[in-house]
Scaffold this active site. Structure first.
Site, short mmCIF file in Angstrom:
data_model
loop_
_atom_site.label_atom_id
_atom_site.label_comp_id
_atom_site.label_asym_id
_atom_site.label_seq_id
_atom_site.Cartn_x
_atom_site.Cartn_y
_atom_site.Cartn_z
CD GLU A 108 119.34 30.00 10.58
OE1 GLU A 108 118.73 29.24 9.81
OE2 GLU A 108 118.77 30.76 11.39
CG ASP A 133 123.10 20.08 -0.39
OD1 ASP A 133 123.07 18.83 -0.34
OD2 ASP A 133 122.98 20.71 -1.45
CE LYS A 156 124.57 11.63 -7.63
NZ LYS A 156 124.77 12.09 -9.03
#
Length: 234
Positions: free
Chosen positions: A67, A142, A146
């Protein structure tokens, strides 16, 4: 005041820039609680130094799951409990989160869980042999919103190459995200890769809903569940 020396995460390895590493984040000093948990519990669950060898790390031969970005370890601990016949390595760059996972894993009594602090890209490239893992889990990575940060997203051509190398034949990657644009990004990357085939799947029943999943649902976002199946090499 504690008489323990200040503890910090290591700097980036020589010659490695932040742009090269997708997941590394520098952290500051660690709390007394984190230090205590690491000192007491990490020795029994840390991976041995050097090349990763599952039989050495776990003391047996069994299917092995990695993981990446495990956070506080809710999913890793749940998987270890649900599949005692499997072994799982949970890794992250955030020491306090791993310390909390160590404490929760100790309470849960799961002997088939090991932890590793560090960047997954470097771990895979430098310490993992081909055809090592049966599956890789990537839950709520994450998203790097942008546009200029798109290349930092973990699901990329280069990382898919590396995952294809370390997965056993017939292996797979599970991805979960509450960001629709990240799910579309992942599907696009996989569609362009010759070794993976992606499909949307149902939510695994064993995975707890805490953390980013709960926050995403509370914010009205959809949880995207993807499975990337490794295809045979030509």
């Amino acid at each position: 005041m504690s008489d323990r020396p200040p503890t910090n995460l290591p700097d980036l390895p020589p010659g490695v820039t932040p742009a090269r590493v997708r997941t590394f984040v520098r952290r500051g000093r660690l709390s007394t609680l984190t230090l205590d948990r690491v000192e007491r519990l990490a020795p029994a669950r840390s991976l041995p130094d050097g090349p990763f060898d599952a039989a050495t790390a776990f003391g047996r031969s069994a299917p092995v799951v990695l993981e990446i970005g495990c956070g506080h370890g809710h999913a890793a601990i749940a998987y270890a409990a649900a599949f005692p016949e499997h072994d799982i390595v949970a890794m992250d760059v955030h020491t306090p989160g791993l310390a909390r996972m160590l404490a929760d894993a100790d309470e849960a009594g799961v002997p088939n869980l090991r932890v590793e602090i560090g960047d997954a890209v470097l771990f895979l490239e430098e310490r993992v042999a081909a055809a090592t893992f049966d599956a890789v889990h990537l839950f709520f990575p994450d998203p790097w919103r942008k546009k200029k940060h798109t290349k930092r997203r973990f699901v990329s051509r280069s990382n898919l190459d590396e995952l294809a190398r370390v997965l056993k034949p017939g292996g797979h990657v599970l991805v979960a995200t509450d960001q629709d644009f990240y799910a579309e990004h992942a599907l696009e990357q996989v569609a362009a890769h010759p070794r993976f085939e992606a499909r949307r799947v149902g939510r695994p029943a064993w995975r707890p809903g805490a953390g980013f999943e709960a926050k995403g649902i509370a914010a009205g976002r959809t949880i995207n569940e993807l499975r990337l199946d490794l295809l045979p090499a030509d």
